[in-house]
Motif scaffolding. Structure first.
Motif, short mmCIF file in Angstrom:
data_model
loop_
_atom_site.label_atom_id
_atom_site.label_comp_id
_atom_site.label_asym_id
_atom_site.label_seq_id
_atom_site.Cartn_x
_atom_site.Cartn_y
_atom_site.Cartn_z
N ARG A 144 0.83 -1.21 0.00
CA ARG A 144 0.00 0.00 0.00
C ARG A 144 0.87 1.26 0.00
O ARG A 144 1.78 1.39 0.81
N GLY A 145 0.62 2.16 -0.97
CA GLY A 145 1.37 3.41 -1.05
C GLY A 145 2.64 3.34 -1.87
O GLY A 145 3.26 4.36 -2.14
N LYS A 146 3.06 2.17 -2.29
CA LYS A 146 4.30 2.01 -3.07
C LYS A 146 4.00 2.23 -4.56
O LYS A 146 2.88 2.06 -5.02
N ASP A 147 5.03 2.58 -5.33
CA ASP A 147 4.83 2.66 -6.77
C ASP A 147 4.75 1.24 -7.34
O ASP A 147 5.14 0.27 -6.70
N VAL A 148 4.21 1.14 -8.56
CA VAL A 148 3.85 -0.17 -9.12
C VAL A 148 5.07 -1.08 -9.29
O VAL A 148 5.02 -2.27 -8.96
N ARG A 149 6.17 -0.54 -9.76
CA ARG A 149 7.37 -1.38 -9.97
C ARG A 149 7.93 -1.91 -8.65
O ARG A 149 8.33 -3.06 -8.54
N THR A 150 7.95 -1.07 -7.63
CA THR A 150 8.42 -1.50 -6.32
C THR A 150 7.48 -2.56 -5.74
O THR A 150 7.94 -3.55 -5.17
N ALA A 151 6.18 -2.35 -5.90
CA ALA A 151 5.20 -3.30 -5.40
C ALA A 151 5.34 -4.66 -6.10
O ALA A 151 5.25 -5.71 -5.45
N GLN A 152 5.61 -4.64 -7.41
CA GLN A 152 5.81 -5.91 -8.13
C GLN A 152 7.04 -6.63 -7.61
O GLN A 152 7.03 -7.85 -7.46
N GLU A 197 -5.32 5.82 -20.48
CA GLU A 197 -4.11 6.46 -21.03
C GLU A 197 -3.23 7.09 -19.96
O GLU A 197 -2.72 8.19 -20.12
N MET A 198 -3.05 6.42 -18.86
CA MET A 198 -2.15 6.91 -17.81
C MET A 198 -0.73 6.47 -18.11
O MET A 198 -0.51 5.47 -18.79
N ASP A 199 0.22 7.21 -17.58
CA ASP A 199 1.63 6.88 -17.75
C ASP A 199 1.99 5.73 -16.79
O ASP A 199 1.86 5.88 -15.58
N PRO A 200 2.43 4.57 -17.30
CA PRO A 200 2.70 3.43 -16.42
C PRO A 200 3.85 3.66 -15.43
O PRO A 200 3.91 2.99 -14.39
N ASP A 201 4.75 4.60 -15.74
CA ASP A 201 5.87 4.85 -14.84
C ASP A 201 5.50 5.72 -13.64
O ASP A 201 6.24 5.76 -12.66
N SER A 202 4.37 6.41 -13.71
CA SER A 202 3.98 7.29 -12.60
C SER A 202 2.83 6.73 -11.77
O SER A 202 2.20 7.46 -11.01
N LEU A 203 2.57 5.43 -11.89
CA LEU A 203 1.48 4.81 -11.14
C LEU A 203 1.96 4.35 -9.76
O LEU A 203 3.09 3.91 -9.60
N TYR A 204 1.06 4.46 -8.78
CA TYR A 204 1.33 3.90 -7.45
C TYR A 204 0.07 3.25 -6.92
O TYR A 204 -1.04 3.51 -7.39
N VAL A 205 0.23 2.37 -5.95
CA VAL A 205 -0.88 1.64 -5.35
C VAL A 205 -1.54 2.57 -4.33
O VAL A 205 -1.02 2.79 -3.24
N ALA A 206 -2.70 3.10 -4.68
CA ALA A 206 -3.39 4.04 -3.81
C ALA A 206 -4.18 3.31 -2.72
O ALA A 206 -4.12 3.68 -1.55
N GLU A 207 -4.91 2.29 -3.10
CA GLU A 207 -5.71 1.52 -2.15
C GLU A 207 -5.57 0.04 -2.49
O GLU A 207 -5.52 -0.33 -3.65
#
Length: 113
Positions: A25-33, A63-73
Motif C-alpha cells: 500500500r502506497g508504493k509505486d507499481v514497480r516497487t510493489a511488483q 491512457e495513464m503513464d505506467p511509470d507514474s502509477l502507485y498503489v493508492a488503495e
C-alpha cells in the motif's frame, strides 16, 4: 484519475491477504511488483496478478503513464464461507470454515508527474 481491479471469490482467508496488502500500500507499481515477487506468502500470487491487471487497465483504458502509477488503495474483504465438517468423538461433527476473499486494488497517477 484512478484505475481499479477486482478479484472475487479467492479461496484464501482475508486475514492472510491483508498482511500482504499492507506491504504494498502506497508504493509505486514497480516497487510493489518487486516486493510481491519476493514475498513467500500464498496471497502474493493473487495480488501480483491483480496489480498487473490494474496497471494494464490504467494504461489501456485511461491512457495513464505506467511509470507514474502507485498503489493508492488495496484491501481484502470476506466473501462467502464454505462450511465443512470434521468428525469428532461420539458421532459429533465440528464445523470447519473455508473462508474466501474479495480483493480490490486501486492505482493512481502521482501528482506532478
Amino acid at each position: 484519475m484512478e484505475a481499479r481491479a477486482h478479484s472475487k471469490f479467492i479461496r484464501i482467508s482475508p486475514r492472510k491477504v491483508q498482511i500482504v496488502c499492507d506491504l504494498i500500500r502506497g508504493k509505486d507499481v514497480r516497487t510493489a511488483q518487486g516486493i510481491l515477487s519476493q514475498t513467500p506468502k500464498a496471497a502474493s500470487e493473487y495480488l501480483q496478478k491483480l496489480l498487473k491487471s490494474a496497471a494494464a487497465n490504467a494504461e489501456n483504458n485511461f491512457e495513464m503513464d505506467p511509470d507514474s502509477l502507485y498503489v493508492a488503495e488495496v484491501f481484502a474483504t470476506g466473501g462467502p464461507i464454505l462450511k465443512r465438517g470434521m468428525p469428532r468423538a461420539h458421532g459429533r461433527m465440528y464445523r470447519i470454515n473455508k473462508r474466501t476473499s474479495h480483493i480490490t486494488l486501486v492505482v493512481r497517477e502521482k501528482e506532478g508527474a
